[in-house]
Design an enzyme around this catalytic site. Structure first.
Site, PDB file in Angstrom:
ATOM      1  N   ARG A 120     -30.820 -17.634   4.914  1.00 17.31           N
ATOM      2  CA  ARG A 120     -31.417 -16.517   5.512  1.00 17.31           C
ATOM      3  C   ARG A 120     -32.725 -16.072   5.282  1.00 17.31           C
ATOM      4  NH1 ARG A 120     -29.813 -10.050   7.273  1.00 17.31           N
ATOM      5  NH2 ARG A 120     -31.064  -9.747   4.936  1.00 17.31           N
ATOM      6  N   TRP A 165     -31.972   1.119  12.853  1.00 16.13           N
ATOM      7  CA  TRP A 165     -33.229   0.354  12.015  1.00 16.13           C
ATOM      8  C   TRP A 165     -32.289  -0.409  11.233  1.00 16.13           C
ATOM      9  CZ3 TRP A 165     -30.059  -0.620   7.802  1.00 16.13           C
ATOM     10  CH2 TRP A 165     -30.435  -1.281   6.418  1.00 16.13           C
ATOM     11  N   TYR A 185     -37.485  -4.475   7.089  1.00 19.14           N
ATOM     12  CA  TYR A 185     -35.760  -3.973   6.843  1.00 19.14           C
ATOM     13  C   TYR A 185     -36.345  -6.196   6.416  1.00 19.14           C
ATOM     14  CZ  TYR A 185     -31.161  -6.749   7.549  1.00 19.14           C
ATOM     15  OH  TYR A 185     -29.876  -6.943   7.233  1.00 19.14           O
ATOM     16  N   HIS A 220     -19.638 -10.886   8.230  1.00 18.89           N
ATOM     17  CA  HIS A 220     -20.590  -9.888   7.539  1.00 18.89           C
ATOM     18  C   HIS A 220     -20.594 -10.190   5.732  1.00 18.89           C
ATOM     19  CE1 HIS A 220     -22.359  -5.877   6.595  1.00 18.89           C
ATOM     20  NE2 HIS A 220     -23.021  -6.764   6.421  1.00 18.89           N
ATOM     21  N   ASN A 274     -20.968   2.120   4.303  1.00 22.12           N
ATOM     22  CA  ASN A 274     -22.101   2.246   3.341  1.00 22.12           C
ATOM     23  C   ASN A 274     -23.095   3.344   4.586  1.00 22.12           C
ATOM     24  OD1 ASN A 274     -24.303   1.808   1.703  1.00 22.12           O
ATOM     25  ND2 ASN A 274     -24.808   0.137   3.184  1.00 22.12           N
ATOM     26  N   GLU A 332     -29.446 -13.142  14.431  1.00 19.38           N
ATOM     27  CA  GLU A 332     -28.650 -11.952  14.277  1.00 19.38           C
ATOM     28  C   GLU A 332     -28.610 -10.627  15.318  1.00 19.38           C
ATOM     29  OE1 GLU A 332     -27.244 -11.995  10.005  1.00 19.38           O
ATOM     30  OE2 GLU A 332     -26.529 -10.010  10.538  1.00 19.38           O
ATOM     31  N   HIS A 378     -29.814 -14.962   1.446  1.00 20.74           N
ATOM     32  CA  HIS A 378     -30.631 -14.190   1.184  1.00 20.74           C
ATOM     33  C   HIS A 378     -31.629 -14.660   0.765  1.00 20.74           C
ATOM     34  CE1 HIS A 378     -28.695 -10.254   3.247  1.00 20.74           C
ATOM     35  NE2 HIS A 378     -27.909 -11.655   3.376  1.00 20.74           N
ATOM     36  N   GLU A 409     -21.271 -14.885   5.078  1.00 19.86           N
ATOM     37  CA  GLU A 409     -23.049 -14.314   4.176  1.00 19.86           C
ATOM     38  C   GLU A 409     -22.392 -14.605   3.181  1.00 19.86           C
ATOM     39  OE1 GLU A 409     -23.960 -10.274   5.905  1.00 19.86           O
ATOM     40  OE2 GLU A 409     -26.120 -10.480   5.092  1.00 19.86           O
ATOM     41  N   ASP A 448     -32.005 -12.212  10.718  1.00 19.89           N
ATOM     42  CA  ASP A 448     -31.848 -11.624  11.186  1.00 19.89           C
ATOM     43  C   ASP A 448     -32.471 -10.544  11.733  1.00 19.89           C
ATOM     44  OD1 ASP A 448     -29.912  -8.943  11.451  1.00 19.89           O
ATOM     45  OD2 ASP A 448     -29.337  -8.687   9.329  1.00 19.89           O
ATOM     46  N   GLU A 458     -22.201  -7.093  13.033  1.00 21.63           N
ATOM     47  CA  GLU A 458     -21.362  -6.733  12.010  1.00 21.63           C
ATOM     48  C   GLU A 458     -21.009  -5.694  12.155  1.00 21.63           C
ATOM     49  OE1 GLU A 458     -25.127  -7.660   9.845  1.00 21.63           O
ATOM     50  OE2 GLU A 458     -25.868  -5.728   9.563  1.00 21.63           O
ATOM     51  N   ASP A 475     -22.397  -4.498   0.293  1.00 17.71           N
ATOM     52  CA  ASP A 475     -22.159  -2.600   0.398  1.00 17.71           C
ATOM     53  C   ASP A 475     -20.942  -3.106   0.772  1.00 17.71           C
ATOM     54  OD1 ASP A 475     -24.347  -3.288   2.547  1.00 17.71           O
ATOM     55  OD2 ASP A 475     -22.662  -2.278   3.749  1.00 17.71           O
ATOM     56  N   ARG A 486     -19.296 -11.557  13.303  1.00 18.63           N
ATOM     57  CA  ARG A 486     -20.280 -11.455  12.937  1.00 18.63           C
ATOM     58  C   ARG A 486     -19.249 -10.435  12.133  1.00 18.63           C
ATOM     59  NH1 ARG A 486     -23.178 -12.287   9.462  1.00 18.63           N
ATOM     60  NH2 ARG A 486     -23.862 -10.006   8.778  1.00 18.63           N
ATOM     61  N   HIS A 523     -31.987  -6.993  13.323  1.00 21.58           N
ATOM     62  CA  HIS A 523     -31.198  -6.002  12.341  1.00 21.58           C
ATOM     63  C   HIS A 523     -31.210  -5.128  13.654  1.00 21.58           C
ATOM     64  CE1 HIS A 523     -30.063  -2.781   9.708  1.00 21.58           C
ATOM     65  NE2 HIS A 523     -28.900  -4.484   9.483  1.00 21.58           N
TER      66      HIS A 523
HETATM   67  C1  GCO Z   1     -26.838  -7.918   6.322  1.00 23.42           C
HETATM   68  C2  GCO Z   1     -27.006  -6.570   7.345  1.00 23.42           C
HETATM   69  C3  GCO Z   1     -26.825  -5.688   6.058  1.00 23.42           C
HETATM   70  C4  GCO Z   1     -26.522  -4.611   6.388  1.00 23.42           C
HETATM   71  C5  GCO Z   1     -26.085  -3.221   5.468  1.00 23.42           C
HETATM   72  C6  GCO Z   1     -25.665  -1.994   5.747  1.00 23.42           C
HETATM   73  O1  GCO Z   1     -26.642  -8.454   7.167  1.00 23.42           O
HETATM   74  O2  GCO Z   1     -26.165  -8.476   5.282  1.00 23.42           O
HETATM   75  O3  GCO Z   1     -27.368  -6.275   8.688  1.00 23.42           O
HETATM   76  O4  GCO Z   1     -27.760  -6.019   5.337  1.00 23.42           O
HETATM   77  O5  GCO Z   1     -27.557  -4.088   6.296  1.00 23.42           O
HETATM   78  O6  GCO Z   1     -24.580  -4.095   5.597  1.00 23.42           O
HETATM   79  O7  GCO Z   1     -24.973  -1.094   5.810  1.00 23.42           O
HETATM   80 MG    MG Z   2     -26.973  -7.877   9.370  1.00 28.65          MG
END
Ligand code: GCO
Ligand code: MG
Length: 403
Positions: free
Chosen positions: A148, A403, A160, A313, A38, A237, A123, A340, A211, A263, A317, A284, A213
């Protein structure tokens, strides 16, 4: 032996960008692999076209392990997301070919099914706690056993995991990176309230995930874990960035909340300490970014020794090709934990016809020979690549953050 006679890279954008490798053999058999990274799609496409495809022509497609070693060790420059995504695409395509030649779904080649189906999590997100809980209820009605939860943070304009279009979360949303603002203290206040409200509304028979992140320091993650313990999270996560694997020791000292990470990992070396020291509960790493089915099995085998389970993961994407490969892996690996599942848009699903299915919170890869997924090239051609970046994140004072 099926000899590789051609391989090409297909870049298409049915709602979002995807890079797909298609390998063709002299007996007419073809195989597909996902090569989507991505926000960096064309880097992998170029790596494949310029540096991998020429080395594949004339090789025996059945020699999956040897080709993997050739592309990994033979490049001299090891690891890294671009290289490992490219290797993963080749690996997936070769497993697809082997399955088609054998007339068997890939999970049968991996040792057969270890379970009846694959538990997935969906999600639920919303700008407020109430909205998120309402969406989670909807997931529960659809039969999901695991959900989630992400919600907006009061006082922040974006968060996020909170989608503009609730059902199809797409973070790579702009031609140049969007700038988001982040406050750890505001965030740490809202998540325990979200979990309390969700348990109240959804009960205790559903798994709840979250998550982070990569946004907390280890000690902040320990605090959040403790605050969430009464609500029994399934996992937290990406609590903190994992370049320093030892950081997870500090989190572990302070909470019994199960931890998931990986991930963005692309090799077994990214997870070695985390697994061997049992600093995590779920790994993951995913088929597409961690070197394909061949390498992910190696990671899972190491994890199995330490009672660490898989939790691949599966964001949008990752194309339906990666989703199919993940489901074959999930069904066959002894230490599977959860998968996921973020649904793809109808445009994406049409470009990638697939045999996998969802029912009652569980998925199955189907029994078509190979991976059971293909790319409709005539349809794919109609969707031109569109540059799209992931956002960047800053603290309220302007400091660049994860991020
Ligand atoms: C998740 C991930 C995604 C990522 C994304 C980035 O747990 O699914 O954190 O949301 O942010 O795959 O390209
Ligand atoms: Mg994630």
């Amino acid at each position: 032996m099926p000899k590789i006679v051609a391989a090409r890279v297909i870049v298409t954008c049915p709602g979002r960008n995807f890079v797909t490798l298609k390998i063709e053999c002299d007996d007419g058999t073809t195989g597909v692999g996902d090569a989507t990274l991505n926000g960096r799609e064309l880097a992998v496409a170029t790596y494949l076209t310029e540096h991998v495809v020429p080395c594949l022509i004339g090789r025996d497609a059945h020699r999956i392990e040897d080709i993997w070693q050739y592309l990994y060790k033979g490049a001299y420059w090891r690891r890294g997301p671009v290289t490992m995504t490219a290797i993963a695409a080749v690996d997936m395509a070769l497993w697809d070919i082997k399955g088609k030649v054998a007339g068997l779904p890939v999970y049968q080649l991996l040792g057969g099914a270890c379970r009846e189906g694959v538990m997935v999590y969906g999600h639920a997100n919303g700008t407020t706690i109430e909205e998120t809980v309402e969406v989670a209820r909807e997931y529960q009605r659809q039969g999901y056993k695991a959900i989630r939860l992400q919600c907006g943070v009061p006082g922040m304009t974006s968060s996020y995991g909170v989608s503009k279009d609730r059902y199809f979360y797409e973070p790579a949303d702009a031609d140049l990176p969007t700038e988001n603002v982040w406050s750890t203290s505001k965030y740490l206040r809202v998540v325990p309230e979200l979990f309390a409200a969700a348990r109240e509304a959804l009960g205790w028979d559903v798994h709840l995930l979250h998550d982070i992140h990569h946004r907390l320091t280890p000690i902040e993650a320990g605090r959040l874990g403790r605050d969430l313990e009464p609500w029994r999270p399934f996992w937290l996560e990406d609590a903190t960035p994992a370049e320093n694997q030892a950081a997870f020791r500090l989190i572990r000292q302070h909470t019994t909340a199960p931890l998931a990470v990986g991930e963005i990992f692309n090799s077994i070396w990214d997870a070695k300490t985390l697994i061997e020291e049992q600093l995590i509960d779920y790994i993951r790493a995913t088929v597409v970014h961690a070197g394909g089915i061949t390498h992910l099995r190696r990671i899972a085998a190491l994890a199995d020794l330490y009672q660490v389970r898989t939790g691949c993961h599966g964001a949008t994407d990752l194309s339906p090709v990666a989703m199919a490969a993940a489901l074959h892996f999930d069904l066959s690996v002894p230490n599977f934990g959860i998968q996921e599942y973020m649904r793809h848009t109808p445009e994406t699903d049409a470009v990638f016809p697939h045999a996998y299915s969802f029912e009652g919170g569980m998925m199955h890869p189907g029994d078509a020979p190979g991976l059971g997924v293909d790319i409709d090239e005539a349809l794919a051609v109609g969707y031109d690549y569109k540059r799209a970046f992931l956002p960047v994140n800053r603290l309220e004072d302007g400091t660049l953050w994860s991020w």
